[in-house]
Motif scaffolding. Structure first.
Motif, short mmCIF file in Angstrom:
data_model
loop_
_atom_site.label_atom_id
_atom_site.label_comp_id
_atom_site.label_asym_id
_atom_site.label_seq_id
_atom_site.Cartn_x
_atom_site.Cartn_y
_atom_site.Cartn_z
N ILE A 1 10.65 7.76 -13.07
CA ILE A 1 9.93 6.79 -12.04
C ILE A 1 10.59 5.29 -12.19
CG2 ILE A 1 7.73 5.64 -11.44
CD1 ILE A 1 6.25 8.18 -12.21
N ALA A 2 11.42 4.85 -11.43
CA ALA A 2 11.91 3.76 -11.60
C ALA A 2 11.35 2.50 -10.65
CB ALA A 2 13.56 3.85 -11.19
N GLY A 3 11.58 1.29 -11.17
CA GLY A 3 11.10 0.22 -10.39
C GLY A 3 11.47 0.06 -9.17
N ASP A 4 12.90 0.64 -8.79
CA ASP A 4 13.41 0.48 -7.42
C ASP A 4 13.12 1.49 -6.59
OD1 ASP A 4 15.06 1.93 -8.79
OD2 ASP A 4 16.97 0.84 -8.33
N ASP A 5 12.54 2.37 -6.92
CA ASP A 5 12.11 3.77 -6.10
C ASP A 5 11.45 3.44 -4.90
OD1 ASP A 5 13.39 5.22 -7.75
OD2 ASP A 5 11.59 6.18 -8.89
N PRO A 6 11.47 3.81 -3.75
CA PRO A 6 10.80 3.59 -2.67
C PRO A 6 9.33 3.62 -2.75
CG PRO A 6 12.60 4.78 -1.92
CD PRO A 6 12.64 4.71 -3.50
N ASP A 7 9.04 4.81 -3.52
CA ASP A 7 7.67 5.23 -3.49
C ASP A 7 6.85 4.58 -4.79
OD1 ASP A 7 9.10 6.56 -5.42
OD2 ASP A 7 7.77 8.39 -4.95
N CYS A 8 7.43 3.62 -5.45
CA CYS A 8 6.83 2.82 -6.61
C CYS A 8 5.92 1.75 -6.07
CB CYS A 8 7.98 2.33 -7.36
SG CYS A 8 7.29 1.63 -9.11
N ALA A 9 4.49 2.33 -6.17
CA ALA A 9 3.57 1.41 -5.31
C ALA A 9 3.33 0.11 -6.04
CB ALA A 9 2.23 2.30 -5.51
N GLN A 10 3.40 0.29 -7.54
CA GLN A 10 3.07 -1.15 -8.44
C GLN A 10 4.26 -1.14 -9.50
OE1 GLN A 10 -0.80 -0.84 -9.43
NE2 GLN A 10 -1.60 -2.06 -7.38
N HIS A 11 4.27 -2.24 -9.92
CA HIS A 11 5.43 -2.47 -11.20
C HIS A 11 4.60 -2.74 -12.41
CE1 HIS A 11 7.71 -2.84 -7.34
NE2 HIS A 11 8.63 -2.15 -8.05
N LYS A 12 5.11 -2.32 -13.54
CA LYS A 12 4.65 -3.05 -14.78
C LYS A 12 4.46 -4.53 -14.74
CE LYS A 12 7.14 0.49 -17.29
NZ LYS A 12 8.32 0.74 -18.21
N PRO A 13 3.62 -5.20 -15.22
CA PRO A 13 2.39 -4.73 -16.18
C PRO A 13 1.40 -3.84 -15.39
CG PRO A 13 2.13 -6.83 -15.83
CD PRO A 13 3.19 -6.67 -14.90
N GLN A 14 1.36 -3.65 -14.14
CA GLN A 14 0.25 -2.75 -13.50
C GLN A 14 0.28 -1.35 -14.24
OE1 GLN A 14 -2.10 -4.24 -11.62
NE2 GLN A 14 -0.95 -6.08 -11.94
N PRO A 15 -0.62 -0.53 -14.34
CA PRO A 15 -0.66 0.68 -14.86
C PRO A 15 -0.10 1.67 -14.06
CG PRO A 15 -3.00 0.12 -14.41
CD PRO A 15 -2.02 -1.07 -13.93
N TRP A 16 0.03 1.64 -12.74
CA TRP A 16 0.54 2.67 -11.65
C TRP A 16 1.81 3.47 -12.17
CZ3 TRP A 16 4.89 4.36 -9.18
CH2 TRP A 16 4.58 5.26 -8.40
N PRO A 17 2.64 3.08 -12.72
CA PRO A 17 4.07 3.73 -13.02
C PRO A 17 3.38 4.98 -14.26
CG PRO A 17 4.60 1.71 -13.05
CD PRO A 17 3.12 1.78 -13.01
N TYR A 18 2.69 4.50 -15.10
CA TYR A 18 2.02 5.46 -16.13
C TYR A 18 1.23 6.42 -15.45
CZ TYR A 18 4.91 3.43 -19.88
OH TYR A 18 6.24 3.05 -20.52
N LEU A 19 0.36 6.00 -14.74
CA LEU A 19 -0.66 6.77 -14.17
C LEU A 19 -0.03 8.07 -13.22
CD1 LEU A 19 -3.51 4.23 -12.93
CD2 LEU A 19 -3.64 5.95 -14.90
N GLU A 20 0.94 7.42 -12.40
CA GLU A 20 1.76 8.46 -11.65
C GLU A 20 2.37 9.37 -12.63
OE1 GLU A 20 3.33 10.26 -8.30
OE2 GLU A 20 1.50 9.21 -8.76
#
Length: 86
Positions: free
Chosen positions: A23-42
């Motif tokens: 899961i990368a920050g520049d992925d089109p489906d990356c809904a939110q970026h760190k420090p939001q919890p979304w990357p880890y929840l996903e």
């Protein structure tokens, strides 16, 4: 980080095949970026695990906050970029 940077780093370390997905920050489906919890929840969702069953290794304050916000256990990794952080 960017997908390109992550893939280059994993290739240099011989770890490309050690990960089922990235899961990368520049992925089109990356809904939110760190420090939001979304990357880890996903990531936990894709692994079929509860966040409390996961451990994050993080070298940035925003990454630590992201993982903690998602409910993961977190190991802070010290590096040259964060040596002055307490």
């Amino acid at each position: 980080g960017s997908r390109g940077y992550i893939e280059k780093a994993l290739a240099a370390l011989g770890l490309v095949d050690a990960f089922d997905f990235i899961i990368a920050g520049d992925d089109p489906d990356c809904a939110q970026h760190k420090p939001q919890p979304w990357p880890y929840l996903e990531a936990a969702r894709r692994l079929g695990l509860q966040p409390a069953q996961c451990v994050a290794f993080e070298d940035s304050l925003s990454g630590i906050r992201s993982a903690q916000g998602a409910g993961l256990r977190v190991v802070g990794v010290r590096c040259a970029a964060n040596c002055g952080c307490e």
